[in-house]
Design a protein around this motif. Structure first.
Motif, PDB file in Angstrom:
ATOM      1  N   SER A  82       1.034  -0.993  -0.267  1.00 45.61           N
ATOM      2  CA  SER A  82       0.352   0.073  -0.296  1.00 45.61           C
ATOM      3  C   SER A  82       0.715   1.260   0.535  1.00 45.61           C
ATOM      4  CB  SER A  82      -0.850   0.020   1.506  1.00 45.61           C
ATOM      5  OG  SER A  82      -0.036   0.249   2.233  1.00 45.61           O
ATOM      6  N   ARG A  83      -0.059   2.031  -0.160  1.00 38.62           N
ATOM      7  CA  ARG A  83       1.215   3.500  -0.541  1.00 38.62           C
ATOM      8  C   ARG A  83       0.499   4.933   0.911  1.00 38.62           C
ATOM      9  NH1 ARG A  83       0.743   4.609  -6.736  1.00 38.62           N
ATOM     10  NH2 ARG A  83       0.242   3.281  -7.003  1.00 38.62           N
ATOM     11  N   THR A  84       1.086   5.971   0.799  1.00 33.43           N
ATOM     12  CA  THR A  84       0.657   6.688   2.143  1.00 33.43           C
ATOM     13  C   THR A  84      -0.400   7.107   1.499  1.00 33.43           C
ATOM     14  OG1 THR A  84       2.990   6.495   3.115  1.00 33.43           O
ATOM     15  CG2 THR A  84       1.178   8.354   3.285  1.00 33.43           C
ATOM     16  N   ASN A  85      -1.494   7.982   1.922  1.00 32.03           N
ATOM     17  CA  ASN A  85      -2.776   8.698   1.261  1.00 32.03           C
ATOM     18  C   ASN A  85      -1.578  10.026   1.654  1.00 32.03           C
ATOM     19  OD1 ASN A  85      -4.451  10.082   0.647  1.00 32.03           O
ATOM     20  ND2 ASN A  85      -6.468   9.472   2.090  1.00 32.03           N
ATOM     21  N   LEU A  86      -1.504  10.448  -0.223  1.00 35.37           N
ATOM     22  CA  LEU A  86      -0.651  12.470   0.358  1.00 35.37           C
ATOM     23  C   LEU A  86      -1.545  13.116   1.051  1.00 35.37           C
ATOM     24  CD1 LEU A  86       1.679  12.024  -2.462  1.00 35.37           C
ATOM     25  CD2 LEU A  86       2.153  11.669  -0.162  1.00 35.37           C
ATOM     26  N   SER A  87      -2.774  12.816   0.124  1.00 34.75           N
ATOM     27  CA  SER A  87      -4.002  13.945   0.226  1.00 34.75           C
ATOM     28  C   SER A  87      -5.037  13.713   1.669  1.00 34.75           C
ATOM     29  CB  SER A  87      -5.270  13.624  -0.537  1.00 34.75           C
ATOM     30  OG  SER A  87      -5.827  12.904  -0.754  1.00 34.75           O
ATOM     31  N   GLN A  88      -4.421  12.982   2.784  1.00 31.64           N
ATOM     32  CA  GLN A  88      -5.228  12.602   3.705  1.00 31.64           C
ATOM     33  C   GLN A  88      -4.931  13.417   4.724  1.00 31.64           C
ATOM     34  OE1 GLN A  88      -3.824   8.982   6.724  1.00 31.64           O
ATOM     35  NE2 GLN A  88      -3.318  10.191   8.083  1.00 31.64           N
ATOM     36  N   GLY A  89      -5.948  14.173   5.318  1.00 37.30           N
ATOM     37  CA  GLY A  89      -6.146  15.293   6.538  1.00 37.30           C
ATOM     38  C   GLY A  89      -6.473  16.687   5.533  1.00 37.30           C
ATOM     39  N   VAL A  90      -6.265  16.649   4.444  1.00 33.75           N
ATOM     40  CA  VAL A  90      -6.510  18.359   3.425  1.00 33.75           C
ATOM     41  C   VAL A  90      -7.515  17.749   2.247  1.00 33.75           C
ATOM     42  CG1 VAL A  90      -5.516  18.931   1.656  1.00 33.75           C
ATOM     43  CG2 VAL A  90      -4.153  18.074   3.571  1.00 33.75           C
TER      44      VAL A  90
END
Length: 167
Positions: A82-90
Motif C-alpha cells: 500500500s501507499r501513503t495517502n498524500l491527501s490525508q487530512g486535506v
C-alpha cells in the motif's frame, strides 16, 4: 517556460468548417492563463495531493488528519504494497479558476503554531498556484493535537499495563 500542445483532426472527420477544432492550440505559460479553444480540468484530488505534500515538507508538522483519519492511515500503511495517502487530512474545493483548501494536522510540541500556520499557508499557496495556475483563495488550518517526543503512534512499544487490582 511556455508549453504548446497542438491537436489536429483525424482524417475522415467532420467536413463542416470548424477550423478552430482542426488545429486547437493550448498555451500554458506558467501563469495559469490558458489561451486556446480547449479546456483544462484539474481534479480535486490533484490539488489535495499537492497541498498535502507541500504541508509535509515543513518541519513542525507531525502528521496530517484527525484521529480517525490517522488511524485508518496507520492501518493502510501496514498492508503490504500500500501507499501513503498524500491527501490525508486535506480537503479542497476547486472551481474553474480558484481553489480553497482546508488542512487538519498534528503539530510537533515546541513549535510556534502561529509561525507554522503561516509557513504552511505560504508553501501551499505557492505550490498549488505554481503547479495548477489556480488562484488559492484561502488555506484554513486546524491543529487537532500536539505530538510529544515520547508519544508513540504504535501500541507495540507501550509501557506494560499497571498491575490489575482485581482478579
Amino acid at each position: 517556460m511556455t508549453e504548446t500542445v497542438k491537436t489536429s483532426r483525424r482524417a475522415g472527420g467532420s467536413t463542416t468548417g470548424d477550423a478552430a477544432r482542426e488545429s486547437a492550440e493550448v498555451v500554458a505559460d506558467g501563469t495559469g492563463r490558458v489561451d486556446a479553444t480547449g479546456r483544462t480540468t484539474i481534479a480535486d484530488v490533484v490539488v489535495s495531493k499537492i497541498a498535502g505534500i507541500a504541508t509535509r515538507e515543513l518541519d513542525g508538522v507531525h502528521a496530517l488528519g484527525g484521529g480517525a483519519a490517522r488511524a485508518v492511515g496507520m492501518l493502510r500503511d501496514r498492508i503490504p504494497g500500500s501507499r501513503t495517502n498524500l491527501s490525508q487530512g486535506v480537503s479542497v474545493e476547486v472551481g474553474e479558476k480558484q481553489a480553497a483548501i482546508d488542512i487538519e494536522l498534528v503539530a510537533e510540541y515546541g513549535v510556534s503554531i502561529a509561525a507554522l500556520a503561516t509557513a504552511i499557508r505560504t508553501n501551499v499557496i505557492s505550490a498549488v498556484e505554481r503547479m495548477t495556475g489556480l488562484e488559492v483563495t484561502e488555506v484554513n488550518i486546524a491543529v487537532t493535537d500536539v505530538h510529544l517526543e515520547g508519544d508513540d503512534d504504535d501500541d507495540d512499544d507501550a509501557e506494560p499495563a499497571a498491575e490489575r487490582r482485581v482478579q
